[in-house]
Design a protein around this motif. Structure first.
Motif, short mmCIF file in Angstrom:
data_model
loop_
_atom_site.label_atom_id
_atom_site.label_comp_id
_atom_site.label_asym_id
_atom_site.label_seq_id
_atom_site.Cartn_x
_atom_site.Cartn_y
_atom_site.Cartn_z
N LYS A 108 0.82 -1.21 0.00
CA LYS A 108 0.00 0.00 0.00
C LYS A 108 0.85 1.26 0.00
N ASP A 109 2.03 1.20 0.64
CA ASP A 109 2.92 2.36 0.68
C ASP A 109 3.99 2.30 -0.41
N ALA A 110 3.69 1.60 -1.52
CA ALA A 110 4.53 1.59 -2.73
C ALA A 110 5.91 1.00 -2.48
N VAL A 111 5.98 -0.12 -1.76
CA VAL A 111 7.22 -0.84 -1.54
C VAL A 111 7.10 -2.20 -2.21
N THR A 112 8.08 -2.54 -3.05
CA THR A 112 8.06 -3.83 -3.75
C THR A 112 8.64 -4.91 -2.84
N THR A 113 7.89 -5.96 -2.62
CA THR A 113 8.33 -7.07 -1.77
C THR A 113 8.07 -8.39 -2.47
N GLN A 114 8.74 -9.42 -1.99
CA GLN A 114 8.52 -10.78 -2.43
C GLN A 114 8.04 -11.60 -1.24
N VAL A 115 6.86 -12.19 -1.37
CA VAL A 115 6.25 -12.93 -0.28
C VAL A 115 5.89 -14.33 -0.77
N ASP A 116 6.23 -15.34 0.03
CA ASP A 116 5.82 -16.71 -0.26
C ASP A 116 5.09 -17.27 0.94
N GLY A 117 4.34 -18.34 0.73
CA GLY A 117 3.53 -18.90 1.81
C GLY A 117 3.23 -20.36 1.57
N VAL A 118 2.46 -20.92 2.51
CA VAL A 118 2.06 -22.32 2.46
C VAL A 118 0.57 -22.40 2.80
N VAL A 119 -0.16 -23.22 2.04
CA VAL A 119 -1.58 -23.43 2.27
C VAL A 119 -1.80 -24.92 2.53
N TYR A 120 -2.52 -25.23 3.62
CA TYR A 120 -2.86 -26.60 3.95
C TYR A 120 -4.37 -26.77 3.76
N TYR A 121 -4.75 -27.72 2.94
CA TYR A 121 -6.17 -27.95 2.68
C TYR A 121 -6.42 -29.44 2.45
N ARG A 122 -7.69 -29.80 2.51
CA ARG A 122 -8.08 -31.18 2.25
C ARG A 122 -9.45 -31.19 1.58
N ILE A 123 -9.76 -32.30 0.94
CA ILE A 123 -11.06 -32.47 0.28
C ILE A 123 -12.02 -33.10 1.27
N HIS A 124 -13.12 -32.43 1.54
CA HIS A 124 -14.12 -32.98 2.46
C HIS A 124 -15.34 -33.52 1.73
N SER A 125 -15.49 -33.18 0.46
CA SER A 125 -16.59 -33.70 -0.35
C SER A 125 -16.02 -34.19 -1.68
N ALA A 126 -15.87 -35.51 -1.79
CA ALA A 126 -15.28 -36.07 -3.00
C ALA A 126 -16.15 -35.82 -4.23
N ILE A 127 -17.45 -35.85 -4.07
CA ILE A 127 -18.35 -35.65 -5.20
C ILE A 127 -18.23 -34.23 -5.74
N SER A 128 -18.17 -33.23 -4.85
CA SER A 128 -18.03 -31.85 -5.29
C SER A 128 -16.68 -31.62 -5.96
N ALA A 129 -15.63 -32.24 -5.44
CA ALA A 129 -14.30 -32.06 -6.02
C ALA A 129 -14.20 -32.65 -7.41
N VAL A 130 -15.00 -33.69 -7.71
CA VAL A 130 -14.96 -34.32 -9.02
C VAL A 130 -15.95 -33.66 -9.98
N ALA A 131 -17.13 -33.34 -9.49
CA ALA A 131 -18.21 -32.90 -10.38
C ALA A 131 -18.21 -31.40 -10.64
N ASN A 132 -17.65 -30.60 -9.74
CA ASN A 132 -17.79 -29.15 -9.86
C ASN A 132 -16.59 -28.45 -10.47
#
Length: 283
Positions: A108-132
């Protein structure tokens, strides 16, 4: 996200999937019957093509003539499918670690940065993950990248460095809401590293050093002021007791002797010097 809004959305999603799982029609039942009859005729050889094993951490979404067979995914354990008419897709329900590569972000204050991260997720509905969605893992990865850039672009550098945990929780809430209809549950988001330009690091280091020097000068000035007050009080006490002044001279002599100096300066009492001066003057 409001649970009252989440429940109707989930019900609507299941209703759409249920509509797609409508009846297979007369021709469909004829094909299924012929396939089942073929299985009975070719027993026991065909049993190996009909029985599939689904692991504990997997679920199988079975399609019959292109339509989802049941409202819930099958497994774990043994499942029965009919060759020629049934196909199935296995979905892994274990937590997936998605590493977000360094992203170029303009704060926001016009400074260029490099940011990396990690996301942890899982599938709780197999049908939605395949069909949608076509590829749920690739879509989640790209959405995590975009969300990271969008959220961090609204923060200043100071907020980014000081409020990583709050920003990570905000990104997690956005991702969890966006991937709900994909059958994804985002369990955790972490910002690993924030890299800033070398020139900015030097400027920040100079600013921090100047601030520390200013605080040191203030502390030294406060110490001098307190010391002067203590010396003033000590002088007032010594002026009331000449014997105390003599004891202070002796203590100073002891301190100098303890330092193993070759020359010892012995302070003479002031009243002795005054008496000698008066005698010389009188003589």
């Amino acid at each position: 996200m409001d649970p009252q809004r989440e429940t109707p959305k989930k019900n609507n999603m299941e209703h759409l999937i249920a509509d797609r799982r409508g009846g297979i029609g007369v021709c469909g039942w004829i094909l299924v019957s012929l396939s089942f009859l073929l299985v009975l005729i070719t027993l026991p050889i065909s049993i190996w093509a009909c029985i599939k094993v689904v692991r504990e951490y997997e679920r199988a979404v079975v399609f019959r003539l292109g339509r989802i067979l049941s409202k819930t995914a099958k497994g774990p354990g043994l499942i029965f499918i009919i060759p020629c008419t049934d196909t199935f897709v296995k979905v892994d329900l274990r937590t997936v670690t998605c590493s977000i590569p360094p992203q170029e972000i303009l704060t926001k204050d016009a400074v260029t940065t490099q940011v990396d991260g990690v996301v942890y997720y899982r599938i709780h509905s197999a049908i939605s993950a395949v069909a949608n969605i076509t590829d749920v893992h690739s879509a989640t990865f790209l959405l995590a990248q975009t969300t990271l850039r969008n959220v961090l672009g609204t923060q200043s550098l100071a907020q980014l460095l000081a409020g990583r945990e709050e920003i990570a929780h905000g990104i997690q809430a956005i991702l969890d809401s966006a991937t709900e209809h994909w059958g994804i549950k985002v369990s955790r988001v972490e910002i690993k590293d924030v890299r800033i330009p070398v020139a900015m690091q030097r400027a920040m280091a100079a600013e921090a050093e100047a601030a520390r020097e200013a605080r040191a000068k203030v502390v030294a000035a406060e110490g001098e002021m307190n010391a002067s007050k203590a010396l003033k009080q000590a002088s007032m006490v010594l002026s009331e007791s000449p014997a105390g002044l003599q004891l202070r001279y002796l203590q100073t002599l002891t301190t100098l002797a303890a330092e193993n100096n070759s020359t010892i300066v012995f302070p003479l009492p002031i009243n002795m010097l005054e008496s000698l001066w008066q005698k010389n003057r009188g003589g």
